[in-house]
Write a protein that holds these residues in place. Structure first.
Motif, PDB file in Angstrom:
ATOM      1  N   VAL A 231     103.766 127.005  42.470  1.00  0.00           N
ATOM      2  CA  VAL A 231     102.473 127.684  42.631  1.00  0.00           C
ATOM      3  C   VAL A 231     101.604 127.278  41.441  1.00  0.00           C
ATOM      4  O   VAL A 231     102.038 127.413  40.294  1.00  0.00           O
ATOM      5  CB  VAL A 231     102.687 129.217  42.602  1.00  0.00           C
ATOM      6  N   TRP A 232     100.431 126.741  41.705  1.00  0.00           N
ATOM      7  CA  TRP A 232      99.554 126.295  40.615  1.00  0.00           C
ATOM      8  C   TRP A 232      98.485 127.347  40.344  1.00  0.00           C
ATOM      9  O   TRP A 232      97.707 127.687  41.234  1.00  0.00           O
ATOM     10  CB  TRP A 232      98.878 124.972  40.975  1.00  0.00           C
ATOM     11  N   LEU A 233      98.459 127.834  39.108  1.00  0.00           N
ATOM     12  CA  LEU A 233      97.371 128.726  38.697  1.00  0.00           C
ATOM     13  C   LEU A 233      96.326 127.848  38.016  1.00  0.00           C
ATOM     14  O   LEU A 233      96.320 127.682  36.801  1.00  0.00           O
ATOM     15  CB  LEU A 233      97.903 129.819  37.767  1.00  0.00           C
ATOM     16  N   ASP A 234      95.465 127.240  38.826  1.00  0.00           N
ATOM     17  CA  ASP A 234      94.592 126.190  38.309  1.00  0.00           C
ATOM     18  C   ASP A 234      93.207 126.686  37.904  1.00  0.00           C
ATOM     19  O   ASP A 234      92.319 125.895  37.641  1.00  0.00           O
ATOM     20  CB  ASP A 234      94.478 125.055  39.329  1.00  0.00           C
ATOM     21  N   ARG A 235      93.026 128.004  37.895  1.00  0.00           N
ATOM     22  CA  ARG A 235      91.783 128.612  37.399  1.00  0.00           C
ATOM     23  C   ARG A 235      92.023 130.115  37.308  1.00  0.00           C
ATOM     24  O   ARG A 235      93.000 130.620  37.882  1.00  0.00           O
ATOM     25  CB  ARG A 235      90.620 128.311  38.330  1.00  0.00           C
ATOM     26  N   SER A 243      94.838 129.437  44.533  1.00  0.00           N
ATOM     27  CA  SER A 243      94.380 128.230  43.843  1.00  0.00           C
ATOM     28  C   SER A 243      93.456 127.419  44.736  1.00  0.00           C
ATOM     29  O   SER A 243      93.054 127.855  45.812  1.00  0.00           O
ATOM     30  CB  SER A 243      95.593 127.396  43.436  1.00  0.00           C
ATOM     31  N   ALA A 244      93.149 126.214  44.272  1.00  0.00           N
ATOM     32  CA  ALA A 244      92.241 125.340  45.013  1.00  0.00           C
ATOM     33  C   ALA A 244      92.776 125.083  46.421  1.00  0.00           C
ATOM     34  O   ALA A 244      93.945 125.331  46.714  1.00  0.00           O
ATOM     35  CB  ALA A 244      92.124 124.016  44.266  1.00  0.00           C
ATOM     36  N   GLY A 245      91.913 124.556  47.257  1.00  0.00           N
ATOM     37  CA  GLY A 245      92.373 124.190  48.593  1.00  0.00           C
ATOM     38  C   GLY A 245      92.561 125.412  49.469  1.00  0.00           C
ATOM     39  O   GLY A 245      91.813 126.376  49.397  1.00  0.00           O
ATOM     40  N   ILE A 545     107.067 119.957  41.941  1.00  0.00           N
ATOM     41  CA  ILE A 545     105.981 120.698  41.293  1.00  0.00           C
ATOM     42  C   ILE A 545     104.655 120.389  41.986  1.00  0.00           C
ATOM     43  O   ILE A 545     103.933 121.288  42.385  1.00  0.00           O
ATOM     44  CB  ILE A 545     105.929 120.377  39.780  1.00  0.00           C
ATOM     45  N   LYS A 546     104.312 119.130  42.127  1.00  0.00           N
ATOM     46  CA  LYS A 546     103.103 118.801  42.887  1.00  0.00           C
ATOM     47  C   LYS A 546     103.406 119.027  44.354  1.00  0.00           C
ATOM     48  O   LYS A 546     104.304 118.393  44.915  1.00  0.00           O
ATOM     49  CB  LYS A 546     102.715 117.342  42.660  1.00  0.00           C
ATOM     50  N   PRO A 547     102.697 119.942  44.991  1.00  0.00           N
ATOM     51  CA  PRO A 547     102.987 120.158  46.410  1.00  0.00           C
ATOM     52  C   PRO A 547     102.531 118.941  47.222  1.00  0.00           C
ATOM     53  O   PRO A 547     101.344 118.608  47.221  1.00  0.00           O
ATOM     54  CB  PRO A 547     102.144 121.397  46.747  1.00  0.00           C
ATOM     55  N   PRO A 548     103.461 118.245  47.868  1.00  0.00           N
ATOM     56  CA  PRO A 548     103.063 117.048  48.621  1.00  0.00           C
ATOM     57  C   PRO A 548     101.978 117.405  49.641  1.00  0.00           C
ATOM     58  O   PRO A 548     102.079 118.429  50.318  1.00  0.00           O
ATOM     59  CB  PRO A 548     104.348 116.627  49.332  1.00  0.00           C
ATOM     60  N   GLY A 563      84.782 122.645  38.934  1.00  0.00           N
ATOM     61  CA  GLY A 563      84.686 121.849  37.707  1.00  0.00           C
ATOM     62  C   GLY A 563      85.296 120.469  37.867  1.00  0.00           C
ATOM     63  O   GLY A 563      85.363 119.692  36.912  1.00  0.00           O
ATOM     64  N   LYS A 564      85.759 120.136  39.063  1.00  0.00           N
ATOM     65  CA  LYS A 564      86.421 118.842  39.277  1.00  0.00           C
ATOM     66  C   LYS A 564      85.391 117.718  39.302  1.00  0.00           C
ATOM     67  O   LYS A 564      84.331 117.835  39.918  1.00  0.00           O
ATOM     68  CB  LYS A 564      87.183 118.844  40.609  1.00  0.00           C
ATOM     69  N   GLY A 565      85.722 116.630  38.661  1.00  0.00           N
ATOM     70  CA  GLY A 565      84.836 115.474  38.664  1.00  0.00           C
ATOM     71  C   GLY A 565      85.331 114.412  39.632  1.00  0.00           C
ATOM     72  O   GLY A 565      86.298 114.624  40.376  1.00  0.00           O
ATOM     73  N   VAL A 593      88.871 116.636  47.208  1.00  0.00           N
ATOM     74  CA  VAL A 593      88.960 117.046  45.801  1.00  0.00           C
ATOM     75  C   VAL A 593      90.400 117.445  45.458  1.00  0.00           C
ATOM     76  O   VAL A 593      91.145 117.913  46.323  1.00  0.00           O
ATOM     77  CB  VAL A 593      87.981 118.239  45.598  1.00  0.00           C
ATOM     78  N   SER A 594      90.792 117.279  44.214  1.00  0.00           N
ATOM     79  CA  SER A 594      92.175 117.547  43.813  1.00  0.00           C
ATOM     80  C   SER A 594      92.602 118.966  44.175  1.00  0.00           C
ATOM     81  O   SER A 594      91.835 119.914  44.053  1.00  0.00           O
ATOM     82  CB  SER A 594      92.362 117.315  42.316  1.00  0.00           C
ATOM     83  N   GLY A 595      93.832 119.064  44.651  1.00  0.00           N
ATOM     84  CA  GLY A 595      94.381 120.352  45.048  1.00  0.00           C
ATOM     85  C   GLY A 595      94.137 120.679  46.515  1.00  0.00           C
ATOM     86  O   GLY A 595      94.798 121.547  47.077  1.00  0.00           O
TER      87      GLY A 595
HETATM   88  C1  BGC Z   1      94.565 120.088  40.816  1.00  0.00           C
HETATM   89  C2  BGC Z   1      94.817 121.554  41.027  1.00  0.00           C
HETATM   90  C3  BGC Z   1      95.913 121.748  42.044  1.00  0.00           C
HETATM   91  C4  BGC Z   1      97.127 120.942  41.669  1.00  0.00           C
HETATM   92  C5  BGC Z   1      98.219 121.014  42.702  1.00  0.00           C
HETATM   93  C6  BGC Z   1      95.831 119.376  40.471  1.00  0.00           C
HETATM   94  O1  BGC Z   1      95.592 118.007  40.411  1.00  0.00           O
HETATM   95  O2  BGC Z   1      93.607 119.916  39.819  1.00  0.00           O
HETATM   96  O3  BGC Z   1      93.630 122.159  41.482  1.00  0.00           O
HETATM   97  O4  BGC Z   1      96.221 123.107  42.160  1.00  0.00           O
HETATM   98  O5  BGC Z   1      96.795 119.595  41.480  1.00  0.00           O
HETATM   99  O6  BGC Z   1      97.860 120.376  43.860  1.00  0.00           O
END
Ligand code: BGC
Length: 614
Positions: A231-235, A243-245, A545-548, A563-565, A593-595
């Protein structure tokens, strides 16, 4: 994330230089002093240790305070040879005038208690000869005095920096010697909530219902939908609302769900993995995962109070005390301080303000204090830190960060490599000691003088160096294997018979990236080893860790409120830069965008999974 591996501002010339080089570990130990100043307060010891090659060097210094507590310090020394120059320093403000070098403390390492120490270092150049300096002074007081304490040994070299292993890799002498075995888990199951050595042993993994639903929505996705992912706490908002997505659950929702999954599981404990990922100036050397907090806008204070405190408060809830909560701490952050400070202003600011170090220390203090929480600090990957000029400085910085926390080196349970990256766990058809046609594979463009060819040898080598530096033997390593399988039709099935090192490596390697520095949505990748505890000595687990299926970054600029570029390393038409050898990015097109969910990537990851999906 995930930033390009940058072998340091010194770049590939230095790495190439290593080949011809007789590398010396100077290992000088400056003597110990008692201060004779009026206040008689300063007494110090400085250990100086350098790797050198023709024309270049990378040096580490440990300053130890043997006197009264210092509120601030300035280190001075003189190079014996006028050609010796500092080109890039870290963990201090470095300046040089003639042969005189002055280093002033950073905010985060200026206080040194009695008995305390801090590590600093520099990359530099020389010609003729490169003798070690010996006249170290702290605040003007010589560290070469008479106190009759036994001099401490020189900084213990990692397997990578031992002179013999650097000059020529003799076949059969692996630079990654096998680690001393971690403490083995006790045979009777520990009581629930007990802090165990390896939280993955005997446990099942939490299945994130949000990710699972995304996976199931894809044809064939149910084959993997019950695999545990992080689980990503990305903000900050992710703590309460996901999280994102398309992830909708906040941290409490996940932990409540984890308690349910745990209850449905009889006596088997449950491990849930949470990625702590919101440092100010996040992803400072890339654009795709820049975050919401900025150092210049009070980001560190907000990180502490609005992010870490809130997370720690929730995790400490006694409702969750039987869960094993694994935290993955700040992917890419500390590695960026080793390699990317010179070229990236946001990294420079992260270093000079101390925000990354202090943020990670704050997170460790809060999270380690909770008995059933485990802390794994991100350690990038082999193609980022596997060169000498990055490896030992990274080990030193990890140690320095840990020793600055309340529990010292015990605040860290382990380290993780390959988070969200694509490096193979094990290259089955060659090792760093392979010598096609009698020549080392290190000479190939792909290996490029690195000391590692895959993540597992790197993880083990790094663990050895960390233990040598002072971390307890109980630390364990994790490898993110979610996207490093490299199956499919392009996967070699045997070692090449070519005698040219480039041809040999290119025909033998299962990692099919165009360049090992490519990091964004890599075309051709597949899901890797499924999560597994204790896969080999020194490793706590293979983890996902990175959810495929979640993107690394958009292929073109996309407006967003996270905030993603837009990082061109995610653009399939990008022809690269010096950091990936001016190669194509190798990224898949059409990425969000990422996530965010990237269906085409998920499909390819399943198709190229290795071991294949059944
Ligand atoms: C993104 C996060 C995302 C994570 C997992 C990162 O690259 O910046 O927003 O939660 O990947 O997918």
């Amino acid at each position: 994330m995930r930033s390009t591996p940058r072998p340091g501002a010194v770049g590939s010339t230095v790495r190439r230089g290593l080949v011809a080089a007789a590398v010396l570990a100077l290992g000088a130990t400056a003597a110990v002093a008692t201060a004779t100043s009026a206040s008689a307060a300063v007494a110090c010891k400085v250990n100086y240790s350098a790797s050198e090659w023709q024309g270049g060097m990378s040096a580490n210094l440990t300053i130890q305070n043997l006197g009264d507590a210092l509120n601030n310090w300035t280190l001075t020394f003189t190079f014996p040879n006028s050609s010796q120059k500092v080109s890039q320093g870290w963990s201090g403000n470095w300046s040089q005038s003639g042969s005189n070098v002055t280093v002033t403390a950073m905010d985060w390492n200026k206080s040194l208690a009695n008995g305390g120490s801090t590590s600093i270092g520099f990359n530099g150049s020389w010609s003729g000869s490169n003798p070690a300096p010996t006249d170290f002074k702290i605040n003007g007081v010589a560290c070469n005095g008479t106190t009759p304490v036994s001099p401490s040994p020189p900084i213990s070299p990692s397997p990578q920096v031992s002179p013999s292993s650097q000059v020529s890799p003799s076949p059969g002498t692996s630079p990654s010697a096998s680690p001393s075995p971690a403490v083995s888990p006790s045979s009777s199951p520990p009581p629930p909530g007990e802090h165990v050595d390896n939280p993955y042993v005997g446990a099942t993994g939490y299945v994130n219902p949000d990710w699972s639903a995304s996976a199931k929505s894809e044809p064939g996705g149910s084959r993997v939908a019950n695999i545990s992912t992080a689980v990503w706490l990305d903000r900050i908002a992710a703590i309460t609302s996901g999280s994102a997505g398309n992830n909708s659950k906040g941290l409490r929702d996940h932990l409540d769900e984890a308690v349910k999954q745990d209850a449905a599981n009889g006596d088997t404990p449950l491990t849930i993995q949470v990625v702590i990922y919101d440092l100010p100036n996040r992803d400072c050397s890339a654009l795709a995962s820049n975050g919401e907090l900025k150092i210049a806008q009070n980001g560190l204070a907000r990180y502490k109070s609005e992010y870490i405190d809130v997370i720690a408060g929730i995790m400490a809830d006694s409702k969750y005390s039987n869960l094993r909560i694994v935290t993955i701490i700040e992917p890419d952050s500390l590695p960026n301080l080793i390699t990317n400070v010179n070229a990236f202003q946001a990294c420079q600011e992260a270093q000079s303000s101390g925000a990354y170090v202090q943020g990670v220390q704050y997170a460790l203090n809060k999270l380690h204090a909770i008995k059933n929480v485990y802390t794994y600090v991100d350690a990038a990957h082999h193609a980022w830190l596997g060169w000498d000029n990055n490896f030992q400085p990274m080990v030193n910085l990890f140690h320095q960060v840990a020793t600055g926390t309340t529990a010292g080196v015990n605040s860290i349970d382990g380290f993780i490599v390959n988070t969200a990256n694509f490096g193979a766990t094990v290259e089955p058809y060659f090792t760093i000691n392979s010598t096609p046609g009698g020549q080392s594979v290190r000479q190939s463009k792909w290996v490029d003088w690195n000391w590692y060819v895959d993540e597992q040898s790197f993880a083990v080598g790094l663990r050895n160096a960390l233990v040598a530096k002072g971390f307890p033997n109980t630390i364990g390593m994790l490898i993110d294997t979610s996207r490093n399988g490299w199956g499919g039709s392009a996967r070699p099935t045997k070692a090449s018979t070519a005698t040219n090192p480039d041809t040999f490596v290119n025909e033998s390697r299962i990692d099919r990236r165009i360049h090992a520095g490519n990091w964004c949505n890599q075309s051709g990748a597949g899901m890797g080893e499924r999560p597994k505890a204790n896969p080999t000595a020194g490793l706590d687990a293979y983890v996902w860790i990175k959810p495929p299926g979640e993107s690394d970054g958009s292929s073109s600029a996309i407006d967003n409120d996270e905030g993603k570029g837009f990082d061109r390393m995610c653009d399939p038409t990008y022809t690269g830069n010096s950091l990936n050898g001016n190669n194509m990015s190798g990224a898949l097109g059409g990425a969000p965008v990422s996530g965010h969910w990237f269906s085409a990537q998920f499909q390819q990851l399943m198709q190229n999974a290795y071991p294949p999906l059944s």
